[in-house]
Design an enzyme around this catalytic site. Sequence first.
Site, mmCIF file in Angstrom:
data_model
loop_
_atom_site.group_PDB
_atom_site.id
_atom_site.type_symbol
_atom_site.label_atom_id
_atom_site.label_comp_id
_atom_site.label_asym_id
_atom_site.label_seq_id
_atom_site.Cartn_x
_atom_site.Cartn_y
_atom_site.Cartn_z
ATOM 1 N N LYS A 122 -7.155 -16.401 5.419
ATOM 2 C CA LYS A 122 -6.200 -16.738 6.490
ATOM 3 C C LYS A 122 -6.085 -15.584 7.480
ATOM 4 C CE LYS A 122 -1.793 -16.391 7.205
ATOM 5 N NZ LYS A 122 -1.851 -16.166 8.664
ATOM 6 N N GLU A 139 -3.133 -3.686 1.066
ATOM 7 C CA GLU A 139 -3.336 -2.549 1.974
ATOM 8 C C GLU A 139 -2.222 -2.669 2.997
ATOM 9 O OE1 GLU A 139 -3.890 -0.582 4.881
ATOM 10 O OE2 GLU A 139 -5.828 -1.521 5.345
ATOM 11 N N CYS A 156 -2.840 1.010 10.725
ATOM 12 C CA CYS A 156 -1.971 1.350 9.590
ATOM 13 C C CYS A 156 -2.088 2.831 9.237
ATOM 14 C CB CYS A 156 -2.275 0.464 8.399
ATOM 15 S SG CYS A 156 -4.028 0.342 8.057
ATOM 16 N N GLU A 209 7.384 2.764 10.215
ATOM 17 C CA GLU A 209 6.118 2.494 10.885
ATOM 18 C C GLU A 209 6.391 1.725 12.183
ATOM 19 O OE1 GLU A 209 3.297 -0.323 9.076
ATOM 20 O OE2 GLU A 209 1.728 1.123 9.572
HETATM 21 P P1 ADP Z 1 3.236 -8.356 11.290
HETATM 22 O O1 ADP Z 1 4.703 -8.593 11.049
HETATM 23 O O2 ADP Z 1 2.906 -7.067 11.904
HETATM 24 O O3 ADP Z 1 2.585 -9.496 11.983
HETATM 25 P P2 ADP Z 1 2.684 -9.270 8.634
HETATM 26 O O4 ADP Z 1 2.626 -8.465 7.395
HETATM 27 O O5 ADP Z 1 3.854 -10.166 8.840
HETATM 28 O O6 ADP Z 1 2.544 -8.273 9.840
HETATM 29 O O7 ADP Z 1 1.374 -10.189 8.762
HETATM 30 C C1 ADP Z 1 0.131 -9.904 8.172
HETATM 31 C C2 ADP Z 1 -0.474 -11.178 7.625
HETATM 32 O O8 ADP Z 1 0.401 -11.695 6.622
HETATM 33 C C3 ADP Z 1 -0.626 -12.303 8.638
HETATM 34 O O9 ADP Z 1 -1.805 -13.043 8.346
HETATM 35 C C4 ADP Z 1 0.595 -13.156 8.384
HETATM 36 O O10 ADP Z 1 0.429 -14.502 8.760
HETATM 37 C C5 ADP Z 1 0.730 -13.038 6.883
HETATM 38 N N1 ADP Z 1 2.073 -13.302 6.356
HETATM 39 C C6 ADP Z 1 3.266 -13.084 6.949
HETATM 40 N N2 ADP Z 1 4.281 -13.476 6.153
HETATM 41 C C7 ADP Z 1 3.723 -13.947 5.021
HETATM 42 C C8 ADP Z 1 4.240 -14.504 3.802
HETATM 43 N N3 ADP Z 1 5.541 -14.658 3.607
HETATM 44 N N4 ADP Z 1 3.359 -14.868 2.841
HETATM 45 C C9 ADP Z 1 2.029 -14.731 3.013
HETATM 46 N N5 ADP Z 1 1.485 -14.216 4.147
HETATM 47 C C10 ADP Z 1 2.306 -13.839 5.136
#
Ligand code: ADP
Length: 500
Positions: A198, A273, A307, A404
């Site tokens: 994804k 990560e 990161c 961060e």
């Molecule tokens: P940011 O907030 O900087 O966009 P995230 O950690 O939210 O960073 O996003 C990184 C990845 O994790 C993206 O692919 C996002 O769609 C996914 N993501 C965000 N929330 C969830 C969740 N609750 N469960 C699984 N994947 C998630």
Amino acid sequence: MSTVTQPSVPENLKSFLSAPKKLLIGGQWVDAKSGKTFDVYDPATDQVVAQAAEGDAADVELAVAAARKAFDSGAWSKMTASQRSRIIWKIGDLIEDNADELAAMETIDNGKPIGVAKAADVALAADMFRYMAGWATKIEGNTIPLNVPYVPGGQFHAYTLKEPVGVVGQIIPWNFPLLMAAWKLGPALATGCTIVLKPAEQTPLSAIRLGELCHEAGLPDGVVNIITGFGETAGAAIAAHDDVDKVAFTGSTEVGKIIIKAAAGNLKKVTLELGGKSPNVIYDDADIETAIAGAADAIFFNQGQVCSAGSRLFVQSGIYDEVVAGVSEIASNMKVGSGFDASTQMGPLVSREQFDRVSGYLKAGLDAGAEASAGGAAIDQPGYFVQPTVLKNASPEMSVVQEEIFGPVVAAMPFTSDTEIACQANDTTYGLAAGIWTRDISKAHKLARQVKAGTVWVNCYSIFDAALPFGGYKQSGWGREMGHAALENYLQTKSVCVSL
Ligand code: ADP
Ligand code: MG
């Protein structure tokens, strides 16, 4: 002062953008079951440039089933390692053949300068597949001599088998869309796993193109499935799915903790990560010119959306003013603009959300008493542009020093002694990377050992290579990506013991 230029989208990208974007499930490109799509924005203009299929739990269900079927069929995991290696290598070749198109996709989706996308993101992604292609034929167990004290005179032949973990879910971020897909897919493919990937909702484009290239390379149907969609729906469904054997995640520490909880249902294996607040330490015996340029690059590369960015700059007190002035001068003279303009050095942030987040930190830092010696504000212009910013007079308790920001904002702080700096460098919940600048090799190696970080760069920064493990201490994550260490994430060890 920073200037902003208007972008122009290359002609060859326009047809890709206007074509329907679908999900890749079991080798077929299909619409989301809900029929929904979501908008894809160009961060340089704040305009919608494409629509992508909005996959959710129902589509994840189908993708996991397709990945399971492909895994159980043995079409990939039982293919000879040599044949698997050739297909993975071919993916690397196809990435290189399509480098211009992929780089343009990264620029319109993420905002980064197109030259950087081609030289770093695309080139490293191709290299990652080739590096991992080499490993496919070198995954070996051991023969192990046994003693077994309670079977006197017993003779055994014992050995280990390395087997693919199975169906893996991979959830990736938006800062290096294609490269993060490569870091994830490379080792999973080399070990014979099948995958549901994804991409981030902000940047789905290059993963879709990569899915096409995987099939062009000869990957069997269902080995790589791609679900574009949101984290809270599609991502959460992958992390929680009982038929997913392992989840690999790159993103925020906050979501990493959510992934761990979601994974608990079937105790799937987890690697993470996560974020960082990496110290970059300049001693007064460093080559100062090089260190100043390196410190600027450590924070401003990829608009600071890295990161491992060197976001806490520690400078030995005697050269503090000189270094801060030098980094500030670079920041003030940086050409900020569309990633499609060849002269651009820094593009926009990826999204409105990220722009608001970084703007919020700038305000919080200045309100708390930090002083901007360069930048300090957003740029009043369509698109998500902020000024490259150097903050001085920052103190350890400020949010701009602890949290961060994931933007082009560095907090510069002085230090006096060798003993003090190790504590200051480690004064964070993170432990992803660190930089050290000095001509004294003994000092460099000593601090490299004291710093709690997964990667330490000495007299350089942001050097990445497919062969070099990368990952976090403390709350920066679990496990390592790249290098042969990454293969272990996707392998199970089976002990076989035979009485002779
Ligand atoms: P940011 O907030 O900087 O966009 P995230 O950690 O939210 O960073 O996003 C990184 C990845 O994790 C993206 O692919 C996002 O769609 C996914 N993501 C965000 N929330 C969830 C969740 N609750 N469960 C699984 N994947 C998630
Ligand atoms: Mg988020």
